[in-house]
Design an enzyme around this catalytic site. Structure first.
Site, PDB file in Angstrom:
ATOM      1  CG  HIS A  92      -0.207   0.441   2.490  1.00 21.95           C
ATOM      2  ND1 HIS A  92      -0.138   1.753   2.917  1.00 21.95           N
ATOM      3  CD2 HIS A  92       0.497  -0.288   3.393  1.00 21.95           C
ATOM      4  CE1 HIS A  92       0.561   1.814   4.038  1.00 21.95           C
ATOM      5  NE2 HIS A  92       0.960   0.592   4.346  1.00 21.95           N
ATOM      6  CB  CYS A  93       1.245   4.292  -1.561  1.00 17.83           C
ATOM      7  SG  CYS A  93       0.007   4.209  -2.876  1.00 17.83           S
ATOM      8  CG  ASN A  94      -2.519   8.802   1.022  1.00 19.10           C
ATOM      9  OD1 ASN A  94      -3.191   8.400   1.960  1.00 19.10           O
ATOM     10  ND2 ASN A  94      -2.747   9.961   0.431  1.00 19.10           N
ATOM     11  N   GLY A 119      -3.327   3.966  -2.688  1.00 19.54           N
ATOM     12  CA  GLY A 119      -3.286   2.739  -3.465  1.00 19.54           C
ATOM     13  C   GLY A 119      -3.513   2.995  -4.942  1.00 19.54           C
ATOM     14  CB  SER A 146       0.920   0.607  -3.653  1.00 20.61           C
ATOM     15  OG  SER A 146      -0.313   1.223  -3.965  1.00 20.61           O
TER      16      SER A 146
END
Length: 201
Positions: free
Chosen positions: A142-144, A146, A150
């Site tokens: 994940h990132c912030n 998605g 990511s």
């Protein structure tokens, strides 16, 4: 007529203009350029909202990419019930640190969602983490939101497994329709595709 006289003559023809400026904190200012070139600035007492788009809707989609590999937004990474339901044992966080759960193995990489941010240095360590996690359970990347960071990393991982950029992007897009790596990441992924091709030839 000298150049300076011409500049001043043209300057006198300019009309004054008014600009509204919004800061990231949501404060608004009204700036007016006067005929003499000076700037008159006044703060608005009515904030018009933030200077960026605020995402207020949680995103709990868990996109199943491969057996033992899924991805999405940081909301999933912080939801213990979803982590348990999806049997997630490893979490790979890109640019966003999350609350940790003792039973889960975490890895964090500092990645900015900017076209200039270089992915190459983090690919192999992240791939090793994903491979190890898939052997032992399920990895959630994940990132912030998605959407960009990511997505770029998961596409690169799929390419390492033998897919072309186009195939990897389409595969991930089918699993998570909102993905959209920033243009700089896309360019880097095309370069990575070339590097992988050179290694196999």
């Amino acid at each position: 007529m000298s150049l300076l006289d011409e500049i001043n003559r043209q300057k006198r023809k300019l009309r004054s203009c008014e600009t509204h400026v919004t800061t990231p904190e949501g404060k608004t200012f009204k700036e007016q350029i006067l005929s003499d070139g000076s700037i008159l600035s006044s703060e608005s007492h009515k904030p018009r909202g933030y200077g960026f788009v605020v995402d207020t809707k949680p995103d709990f989609q868990v996109a199943q990419v491969l057996p033992g590999l899924c991805m999405g937004s940081q909301d999933v990474a912080q939801d213990t019930k979803l982590l348990a339901i999806n049997q997630i044992t490893h979490v790979l966080s890109l640019g966003v640190k999350v609350e940790t759960v003792p039973s889960i193995v975490y890895r964090y990489e500092e990645v900015l969602d900017t076209p200039e941010c270089q992915l190459q240095s983090i690919l192999e360590p992240c791939f090793m983490f994903i491979d190890k996690g898939r052997r032992r359970g399920c990895v959630f990347v994940h990132c912030n939101a998605g959407v960009s960071r990511s997505a770029a990393l998961v596409i690169a991982y799929l390419m390492k497994q033998g897919l072309s950029f186009k195939e990897a992007h389409a595969h991930l897009k089918k699993a998570r329709s909102v993905i959209k790596p920033n243009p700089g990441f896309v360019a880097q992924l095309h370069m990575y595709e070339g590097m992988l091709k050179d290694k196999t030839e």
